[in-house]
Design a protein around this motif. Structure first.
Motif, PDB file in Angstrom:
ATOM      1  N   GLU A   1       6.362  21.515  37.016  1.00  0.00           N
ATOM      2  CA  GLU A   1       5.609  22.711  37.395  1.00  0.00           C
ATOM      3  C   GLU A   1       4.473  23.007  36.439  1.00  0.00           C
ATOM      4  OE1 GLU A   1       6.614  27.340  37.117  1.00  0.00           O
ATOM      5  OE2 GLU A   1       7.874  26.313  38.592  1.00  0.00           O
ATOM      6  N   ASP A   2       4.679  22.749  35.141  1.00  0.00           N
ATOM      7  CA  ASP A   2       3.665  23.114  34.152  1.00  0.00           C
ATOM      8  C   ASP A   2       2.426  22.225  34.223  1.00  0.00           C
ATOM      9  OD1 ASP A   2       5.051  20.901  33.192  1.00  0.00           O
ATOM     10  OD2 ASP A   2       4.839  21.491  31.091  1.00  0.00           O
ATOM     11  N   LEU A   3       2.467  21.119  34.992  1.00  0.00           N
ATOM     12  CA  LEU A   3       1.311  20.229  35.120  1.00  0.00           C
ATOM     13  C   LEU A   3       0.398  20.624  36.277  1.00  0.00           C
ATOM     14  CD1 LEU A   3       2.908  16.734  34.400  1.00  0.00           C
ATOM     15  CD2 LEU A   3       1.644  18.215  32.841  1.00  0.00           C
ATOM     16  N   GLY A   4       0.763  21.660  36.997  1.00  0.00           N
ATOM     17  CA  GLY A   4      -0.116  22.175  38.039  1.00  0.00           C
ATOM     18  C   GLY A   4      -0.153  21.330  39.296  1.00  0.00           C
ATOM     19  N   PHE A   5      -1.255  21.453  40.036  1.00  0.00           N
ATOM     20  CA  PHE A   5      -1.394  20.855  41.363  1.00  0.00           C
ATOM     21  C   PHE A   5      -2.744  20.145  41.470  1.00  0.00           C
ATOM     22  CE2 PHE A   5       0.617  24.990  41.250  1.00  0.00           C
ATOM     23  CZ  PHE A   5       1.898  24.709  41.710  1.00  0.00           C
ATOM     24  N   THR A   6      -2.750  19.004  42.133  1.00  0.00           N
ATOM     25  CA  THR A   6      -3.972  18.215  42.262  1.00  0.00           C
ATOM     26  C   THR A   6      -4.155  17.767  43.710  1.00  0.00           C
ATOM     27  OG1 THR A   6      -3.631  17.346  40.024  1.00  0.00           O
ATOM     28  CG2 THR A   6      -5.218  16.182  41.412  1.00  0.00           C
ATOM     29  N   PHE A   7      -5.388  17.868  44.213  1.00  0.00           N
ATOM     30  CA  PHE A   7      -5.682  17.188  45.473  1.00  0.00           C
ATOM     31  C   PHE A   7      -7.182  16.929  45.582  1.00  0.00           C
ATOM     32  CE2 PHE A   7      -6.939  21.210  47.347  1.00  0.00           C
ATOM     33  CZ  PHE A   7      -7.625  20.914  48.507  1.00  0.00           C
ATOM     34  N   TRP A   8      -7.524  16.002  46.454  1.00  0.00           N
ATOM     35  CA  TRP A   8      -8.930  15.609  46.643  1.00  0.00           C
ATOM     36  C   TRP A   8      -9.256  15.627  48.127  1.00  0.00           C
ATOM     37  CZ3 TRP A   8      -9.944  11.668  49.946  1.00  0.00           C
ATOM     38  CH2 TRP A   8      -8.885  10.808  50.238  1.00  0.00           C
ATOM     39  N   PHE A   9     -10.544  15.787  48.431  1.00  0.00           N
ATOM     40  CA  PHE A   9     -11.022  15.698  49.807  1.00  0.00           C
ATOM     41  C   PHE A   9     -12.527  15.462  49.764  1.00  0.00           C
ATOM     42  CE2 PHE A   9     -10.762  20.016  48.334  1.00  0.00           C
ATOM     43  CZ  PHE A   9     -11.910  20.654  48.770  1.00  0.00           C
ATOM     44  N   ASP A  10     -13.117  15.118  50.922  1.00  0.00           N
ATOM     45  CA  ASP A  10     -14.561  14.847  50.933  1.00  0.00           C
ATOM     46  C   ASP A  10     -15.208  15.404  52.187  1.00  0.00           C
ATOM     47  OD1 ASP A  10     -14.340  12.931  53.038  1.00  0.00           O
ATOM     48  OD2 ASP A  10     -13.766  11.394  51.590  1.00  0.00           O
ATOM     49  N   ASN A  11     -16.513  15.146  52.320  1.00  0.00           N
ATOM     50  CA  ASN A  11     -17.228  15.696  53.476  1.00  0.00           C
ATOM     51  C   ASN A  11     -17.480  14.655  54.558  1.00  0.00           C
ATOM     52  OD1 ASN A  11     -19.254  14.247  52.234  1.00  0.00           O
ATOM     53  ND2 ASN A  11     -20.799  15.864  52.386  1.00  0.00           N
ATOM     54  N   GLY A  12     -16.737  13.557  54.508  1.00  0.00           N
ATOM     55  CA  GLY A  12     -16.699  12.627  55.631  1.00  0.00           C
ATOM     56  C   GLY A  12     -17.856  11.685  55.761  1.00  0.00           C
ATOM     57  N   GLY A  13     -18.689  11.540  54.744  1.00  0.00           N
ATOM     58  CA  GLY A  13     -19.822  10.634  54.832  1.00  0.00           C
ATOM     59  C   GLY A  13     -19.488   9.232  54.359  1.00  0.00           C
ATOM     60  N   PRO A  14     -20.406   8.269  54.574  1.00  0.00           N
ATOM     61  CA  PRO A  14     -20.204   6.918  54.058  1.00  0.00           C
ATOM     62  C   PRO A  14     -20.260   6.902  52.531  1.00  0.00           C
ATOM     63  CG  PRO A  14     -22.405   7.150  54.958  1.00  0.00           C
ATOM     64  CD  PRO A  14     -21.671   8.400  55.308  1.00  0.00           C
ATOM     65  N   THR A  15     -19.897   5.783  51.937  1.00  0.00           N
ATOM     66  CA  THR A  15     -19.683   5.709  50.491  1.00  0.00           C
ATOM     67  C   THR A  15     -20.836   6.254  49.660  1.00  0.00           C
ATOM     68  OG1 THR A  15     -18.272   3.783  50.796  1.00  0.00           O
ATOM     69  CG2 THR A  15     -19.141   4.157  48.591  1.00  0.00           C
ATOM     70  N   ARG A  16     -22.068   5.821  49.932  1.00  0.00           N
ATOM     71  CA  ARG A  16     -23.193   6.219  49.094  1.00  0.00           C
ATOM     72  C   ARG A  16     -23.836   7.531  49.544  1.00  0.00           C
ATOM     73  NH1 ARG A  16     -25.032   1.750  45.947  1.00  0.00           N
ATOM     74  NH2 ARG A  16     -27.143   2.550  45.842  1.00  0.00           N
ATOM     75  N   ASP A  17     -23.348   8.081  50.640  1.00  0.00           N
ATOM     76  CA  ASP A  17     -23.916   9.314  51.162  1.00  0.00           C
ATOM     77  C   ASP A  17     -22.799  10.313  51.433  1.00  0.00           C
ATOM     78  OD1 ASP A  17     -25.920  11.023  51.954  1.00  0.00           O
ATOM     79  OD2 ASP A  17     -25.956  10.301  54.021  1.00  0.00           O
ATOM     80  N   CYS A  18     -21.938  10.457  50.447  1.00  0.00           N
ATOM     81  CA  CYS A  18     -20.755  11.296  50.592  1.00  0.00           C
ATOM     82  C   CYS A  18     -20.624  12.211  49.376  1.00  0.00           C
ATOM     83  CB  CYS A  18     -19.509  10.413  50.710  1.00  0.00           C
ATOM     84  SG  CYS A  18     -17.957  11.315  50.939  1.00  0.00           S
ATOM     85  N   ALA A  19     -20.065  13.374  49.600  1.00  0.00           N
ATOM     86  CA  ALA A  19     -19.675  14.253  48.496  1.00  0.00           C
ATOM     87  C   ALA A  19     -18.155  14.350  48.505  1.00  0.00           C
ATOM     88  CB  ALA A  19     -20.298  15.633  48.657  1.00  0.00           C
ATOM     89  N   ALA A  20     -17.551  14.337  47.327  1.00  0.00           N
ATOM     90  CA  ALA A  20     -16.090  14.395  47.233  1.00  0.00           C
ATOM     91  C   ALA A  20     -15.690  15.404  46.173  1.00  0.00           C
ATOM     92  CB  ALA A  20     -15.522  13.023  46.898  1.00  0.00           C
ATOM     93  N   LEU A  21     -14.594  16.097  46.416  1.00  0.00           N
ATOM     94  CA  LEU A  21     -14.077  17.085  45.470  1.00  0.00           C
ATOM     95  C   LEU A  21     -12.682  16.683  45.009  1.00  0.00           C
ATOM     96  CD1 LEU A  21     -15.218  20.416  47.114  1.00  0.00           C
ATOM     97  CD2 LEU A  21     -15.492  19.877  44.684  1.00  0.00           C
ATOM     98  N   ARG A  22     -12.473  16.782  43.714  1.00  0.00           N
ATOM     99  CA  ARG A  22     -11.142  16.571  43.141  1.00  0.00           C
ATOM    100  C   ARG A  22     -10.827  17.794  42.284  1.00  0.00           C
ATOM    101  NH1 ARG A  22      -7.590  12.407  42.676  1.00  0.00           N
ATOM    102  NH2 ARG A  22      -6.104  12.508  40.961  1.00  0.00           N
ATOM    103  N   ILE A  23      -9.681  18.411  42.545  1.00  0.00           N
ATOM    104  CA  ILE A  23      -9.341  19.668  41.890  1.00  0.00           C
ATOM    105  C   ILE A  23      -7.959  19.575  41.250  1.00  0.00           C
ATOM    106  CG2 ILE A  23      -8.934  22.138  42.251  1.00  0.00           C
ATOM    107  CD1 ILE A  23     -10.757  21.915  44.746  1.00  0.00           C
ATOM    108  N   LYS A  24      -7.867  20.043  40.016  1.00  0.00           N
ATOM    109  CA  LYS A  24      -6.554  20.259  39.385  1.00  0.00           C
ATOM    110  C   LYS A  24      -6.509  21.709  38.933  1.00  0.00           C
ATOM    111  CE  LYS A  24      -5.097  18.935  35.219  1.00  0.00           C
ATOM    112  NZ  LYS A  24      -4.467  18.225  34.082  1.00  0.00           N
ATOM    113  N   CYS A  25      -5.474  22.410  39.370  1.00  0.00           N
ATOM    114  CA  CYS A  25      -5.380  23.849  39.141  1.00  0.00           C
ATOM    115  C   CYS A  25      -3.936  24.200  38.798  1.00  0.00           C
ATOM    116  CB  CYS A  25      -5.835  24.582  40.403  1.00  0.00           C
ATOM    117  SG  CYS A  25      -5.807  26.380  40.331  1.00  0.00           S
ATOM    118  N   GLY A  26      -3.762  25.203  37.948  1.00  0.00           N
ATOM    119  CA  GLY A  26      -2.413  25.688  37.647  1.00  0.00           C
ATOM    120  C   GLY A  26      -1.706  24.963  36.532  1.00  0.00           C
TER     121      GLY A  26
END
Length: 247
Positions: free
Chosen positions: A88-113
Protein backbone atom coordinates in the motif's frame (compact mmCIF):
# COMPACT_ATOMS: atom_id res chain seq x y z
CA UNK A 1 18.06 4.54 -45.49
CA UNK A 2 17.74 8.22 -44.54
CA UNK A 3 20.64 10.27 -43.23
CA UNK A 4 18.19 12.65 -41.56
CA UNK A 5 18.90 12.73 -37.80
CA UNK A 6 16.20 11.73 -35.37
CA UNK A 7 14.24 14.73 -34.06
CA UNK A 8 14.91 15.96 -30.55
CA UNK A 9 12.30 14.39 -28.25
CA UNK A 10 10.39 16.32 -25.59
CA UNK A 11 8.46 15.50 -22.44
CA UNK A 12 6.88 17.17 -19.42
CA UNK A 13 6.95 15.88 -15.88
CA UNK A 14 5.74 16.82 -12.40
CA UNK A 15 7.36 15.30 -9.30
CA UNK A 16 6.48 15.38 -5.62
CA UNK A 17 7.60 13.63 -2.47
CA UNK A 18 5.79 11.08 -0.29
CA UNK A 19 2.06 11.76 -0.09
CA UNK A 20 -0.48 9.20 1.09
CA UNK A 21 -3.56 9.30 -1.15
CA UNK A 22 -6.30 6.82 -1.95
CA UNK A 23 -7.21 5.65 -5.47
CA UNK A 24 -10.21 8.01 -5.27
CA UNK A 25 -7.98 10.98 -4.42
CA UNK A 26 -5.53 10.10 -7.19
CA UNK A 27 -8.44 9.80 -9.63
CA UNK A 28 -9.74 13.24 -8.66
CA UNK A 29 -6.35 14.80 -9.29
CA UNK A 30 -6.03 12.97 -12.61
CA UNK A 31 -9.48 14.16 -13.69
CA UNK A 32 -8.60 17.74 -12.74
CA UNK A 33 -5.37 17.48 -14.72
CA UNK A 34 -7.06 16.14 -17.86
CA UNK A 35 -9.69 18.88 -17.68
CA UNK A 36 -7.03 21.57 -17.24
CA UNK A 37 -4.85 20.08 -19.98
CA UNK A 38 -7.52 19.80 -22.68
CA UNK A 39 -7.67 23.52 -23.63
CA UNK A 40 -3.91 23.57 -24.31
CA UNK A 41 -4.38 21.95 -27.73
CA UNK A 42 -6.92 19.57 -29.35
CA UNK A 43 -4.16 16.94 -29.53
CA UNK A 44 -4.09 16.85 -25.72
CA UNK A 45 -7.86 16.63 -25.29
CA UNK A 46 -8.36 12.96 -26.26
CA UNK A 47 -7.24 10.04 -24.06
CA UNK A 48 -8.05 6.33 -24.02
CA UNK A 49 -7.89 3.47 -21.57
CA UNK A 50 -4.87 1.15 -22.01
CA UNK A 51 -5.42 -1.53 -24.66
CA UNK A 52 -3.30 -3.98 -26.65
CA UNK A 53 -4.45 -2.62 -30.02
CA UNK A 54 -5.09 0.95 -31.15
CA UNK A 55 -8.53 0.18 -32.56
CA UNK A 56 -9.52 -1.36 -29.22
CA UNK A 57 -8.28 1.67 -27.25
CA UNK A 58 -10.45 4.04 -29.25
CA UNK A 59 -13.52 2.13 -28.05
CA UNK A 60 -12.81 3.24 -24.48
CA UNK A 61 -12.25 7.00 -24.23
CA UNK A 62 -11.26 8.61 -20.94
CA UNK A 63 -12.64 12.02 -21.88
CA UNK A 64 -14.54 13.62 -20.36
CA UNK A 65 -12.90 12.23 -17.22
CA UNK A 66 -15.01 9.73 -15.32
CA UNK A 67 -14.06 9.42 -11.65
CA UNK A 68 -15.22 5.80 -11.12
CA UNK A 69 -13.28 4.68 -14.23
CA UNK A 70 -10.11 6.53 -13.20
CA UNK A 71 -10.44 5.24 -9.63
CA UNK A 72 -10.62 1.65 -10.89
CA UNK A 73 -7.58 2.18 -13.13
CA UNK A 74 -5.55 3.45 -10.18
CA UNK A 75 -6.82 0.63 -7.97
CA UNK A 76 -5.69 -1.94 -10.56
CA UNK A 77 -2.28 -0.25 -10.63
CA UNK A 78 -1.53 -1.03 -7.01
CA UNK A 79 2.00 -2.28 -6.38
CA UNK A 80 2.15 -5.92 -5.38
CA UNK A 81 4.17 -9.07 -5.86
CA UNK A 82 2.61 -11.46 -8.36
CA UNK A 83 0.12 -13.46 -6.36
CA UNK A 84 1.38 -11.83 -3.18
CA UNK A 85 0.40 -9.03 -0.82
CA UNK A 86 -0.31 -5.42 -1.78
CA UNK A 87 2.34 -2.82 -0.94
CA UNK A 88 0.00 0.00 0.00
CA UNK A 89 2.79 2.45 0.83
CA UNK A 90 4.12 2.27 -2.77
CA UNK A 91 1.00 3.88 -4.17
CA UNK A 92 -0.66 3.31 -7.54
CA UNK A 93 0.65 3.46 -11.10
CA UNK A 94 -0.99 3.42 -14.51
CA UNK A 95 -0.36 4.66 -18.04
CA UNK A 96 -2.50 5.60 -21.03
CA UNK A 97 -2.17 7.52 -24.30
CA UNK A 98 -4.12 9.50 -26.87
CA UNK A 99 -4.24 6.75 -29.47
CA UNK A 100 -1.83 8.09 -32.06
CA UNK A 101 0.95 6.29 -33.96
CA UNK A 102 4.38 5.95 -32.34
CA UNK A 103 5.96 9.24 -33.43
CA UNK A 104 2.72 11.22 -33.28
CA UNK A 105 1.40 10.15 -29.91
CA UNK A 106 1.20 11.60 -26.42
CA UNK A 107 1.37 9.24 -23.44
CA UNK A 108 0.85 9.74 -19.72
CA UNK A 109 2.38 7.72 -16.91
CA UNK A 110 1.27 8.51 -13.37
CA UNK A 111 2.36 7.31 -9.94
CA UNK A 112 0.30 8.66 -7.07
CA UNK A 113 -0.17 7.86 -3.39
CA UNK A 114 3.38 6.63 -2.67
CA UNK A 115 4.32 7.41 0.94
CA UNK A 116 7.20 4.96 1.29
CA UNK A 117 9.87 7.64 0.91
CA UNK A 118 10.02 7.58 -2.89
CA UNK A 119 8.71 10.17 -5.32
CA UNK A 120 5.38 10.43 -7.10
CA UNK A 121 5.10 11.70 -10.66
CA UNK A 122 3.02 12.56 -13.70
CA UNK A 123 5.05 12.28 -16.92
CA UNK A 124 3.73 13.30 -20.34
CA UNK A 125 5.61 12.05 -23.42
CA UNK A 126 5.10 14.38 -26.39
CA UNK A 127 5.04 13.80 -30.18
CA UNK A 128 8.39 14.00 -31.97
CA UNK A 129 7.48 15.38 -35.40
CA UNK A 130 4.58 16.29 -37.66
CA UNK A 131 1.85 18.95 -37.40
CA UNK A 132 0.88 18.01 -33.86
CA UNK A 133 4.47 18.40 -32.67
CA UNK A 134 4.73 21.74 -34.48
CA UNK A 135 1.75 23.05 -32.52
CA UNK A 136 2.43 21.44 -29.15
CA UNK A 137 6.18 22.03 -28.91
CA UNK A 138 5.84 25.75 -28.31
CA UNK A 139 6.43 27.83 -25.20
CA UNK A 140 2.74 28.83 -24.70
CA UNK A 141 1.42 25.25 -24.98
CA UNK A 142 4.10 23.75 -22.75
CA UNK A 143 3.63 26.53 -20.20
CA UNK A 144 -0.08 25.56 -20.17
CA UNK A 145 0.86 21.89 -19.72
CA UNK A 146 3.21 22.55 -16.80
CA UNK A 147 0.77 24.99 -15.19
CA UNK A 148 -1.95 22.30 -15.42
CA UNK A 149 0.38 19.80 -13.74
CA UNK A 150 1.13 22.29 -10.98
CA UNK A 151 -2.52 23.04 -10.25
CA UNK A 152 -3.74 19.43 -10.34
CA UNK A 153 -0.89 17.55 -8.69
CA UNK A 154 0.62 20.24 -6.40
CA UNK A 155 4.15 18.98 -7.09
CA UNK A 156 7.40 20.25 -5.63
CA UNK A 157 8.87 20.69 -9.09
CA UNK A 158 7.77 20.28 -12.70
CA UNK A 159 9.23 20.99 -16.13
CA UNK A 160 8.94 20.51 -19.87
CA UNK A 161 12.05 20.16 -22.02
CA UNK A 162 13.91 17.91 -24.43
CA UNK A 163 15.58 14.75 -23.18
CA UNK A 164 18.96 15.84 -24.53
CA UNK A 165 18.66 19.19 -22.78
CA UNK A 166 17.71 17.37 -19.58
CA UNK A 167 20.80 15.20 -19.81
CA UNK A 168 23.05 18.22 -20.30
CA UNK A 169 21.67 20.22 -17.36
CA UNK A 170 20.87 17.41 -14.91
CA UNK A 171 24.60 16.72 -14.63
CA UNK A 172 25.09 20.19 -13.19
CA UNK A 173 22.24 20.46 -10.68
CA UNK A 174 21.35 18.47 -7.55
CA UNK A 175 20.27 14.91 -8.28
CA UNK A 176 16.78 14.86 -9.71
CA UNK A 177 16.34 18.58 -10.39
CA UNK A 178 17.30 20.74 -13.35
CA UNK A 179 16.02 23.66 -15.39
CA UNK A 180 13.87 22.84 -18.40
CA UNK A 181 12.48 24.93 -21.23
CA UNK A 182 9.57 25.52 -18.82
CA UNK A 183 10.12 24.95 -15.09
CA UNK A 184 7.70 25.10 -12.16
CA UNK A 185 8.85 25.54 -8.56
CA UNK A 186 6.48 25.25 -5.62
CA UNK A 187 6.40 28.23 -3.28
CA UNK A 188 7.25 25.72 -0.54
CA UNK A 189 10.78 25.87 -1.96
CA UNK A 190 11.14 29.63 -1.66
CA UNK A 191 11.07 32.75 -3.83
CA UNK A 192 12.36 32.76 -7.40
CA UNK A 193 14.99 35.53 -7.78
CA UNK A 194 15.19 37.95 -10.74
CA UNK A 195 16.40 36.11 -13.85
CA UNK A 196 18.08 37.36 -17.04
CA UNK A 197 16.23 38.13 -20.28
CA UNK A 198 14.62 36.53 -22.23
CA UNK A 199 13.50 34.42 -19.26
CA UNK A 200 9.87 34.99 -18.25
CA UNK A 201 8.56 34.46 -14.70
CA UNK A 202 4.84 33.85 -14.06
CA UNK A 203 2.95 33.18 -10.80
CA UNK A 204 0.81 30.05 -10.64
CA UNK A 205 -2.35 30.83 -8.66
CA UNK A 206 -0.51 31.31 -5.37
CA UNK A 207 1.02 27.83 -5.51
CA UNK A 208 4.39 28.57 -7.05
CA UNK A 209 6.24 30.06 -9.99
CA UNK A 210 6.62 29.21 -13.66
CA UNK A 211 9.95 29.97 -15.35
CA UNK A 212 10.02 30.00 -19.19
CA UNK A 213 13.59 30.07 -20.52
CA UNK A 214 12.94 31.23 -24.07
CA UNK A 215 9.87 32.03 -26.21
CA UNK A 216 11.33 30.11 -29.18
CA UNK A 217 11.65 26.33 -29.34
CA UNK A 218 14.45 25.28 -27.01
CA UNK A 219 16.97 22.86 -28.51
CA UNK A 220 20.07 21.26 -27.05
CA UNK A 221 21.92 21.99 -30.30
CA UNK A 222 21.62 25.74 -29.67
CA UNK A 223 24.55 26.76 -27.43
CA UNK A 224 22.71 29.95 -26.41
CA UNK A 225 19.85 27.87 -24.99
CA UNK A 226 22.22 25.55 -23.14
CA UNK A 227 24.22 28.46 -21.70
CA UNK A 228 21.05 30.25 -20.60
CA UNK A 229 19.78 27.09 -18.90
CA UNK A 230 23.09 26.67 -17.07
CA UNK A 231 23.04 30.30 -15.93
CA UNK A 232 19.47 30.11 -14.66
CA UNK A 233 20.17 26.79 -12.94
CA UNK A 234 23.04 28.37 -10.98
CA UNK A 235 20.88 31.32 -9.92
CA UNK A 236 18.03 29.07 -8.77
CA UNK A 237 20.41 26.70 -7.01
CA UNK A 238 22.05 29.63 -5.22
CA UNK A 239 18.57 30.69 -4.03
CA UNK A 240 18.06 27.20 -2.54
CA UNK A 241 15.28 26.22 -4.95
CA UNK A 242 16.77 23.16 -6.66
CA UNK A 243 16.81 20.61 -3.86
CA UNK A 244 16.04 17.01 -4.84
CA UNK A 245 12.37 16.06 -4.56
CA UNK A 246 13.37 13.24 -2.21
CA UNK A 247 16.61 12.89 -0.28
Amino acid sequence: MSDKPDPETYFAGAYWGPRKESPEECARRAADFLDLLAPADPFLAHWYKPARRLKDARKHPLMPPDLPTLTELFRRGVNREKGGPIFEDLGFTFWFDNGGPTRDCAALRIKCGDYSGGSNYCVLTLPTDGPNADRVLTAPVLAHVVRSMALAWEPDWAMATSRIHRDLLSEEGPAGTFVGWVTYLSRRRGVVPPLPAPVRIEPVEGQGTLVVLTPERLTASNPTHVELGQRVLKLLDRAGLMQPVTR
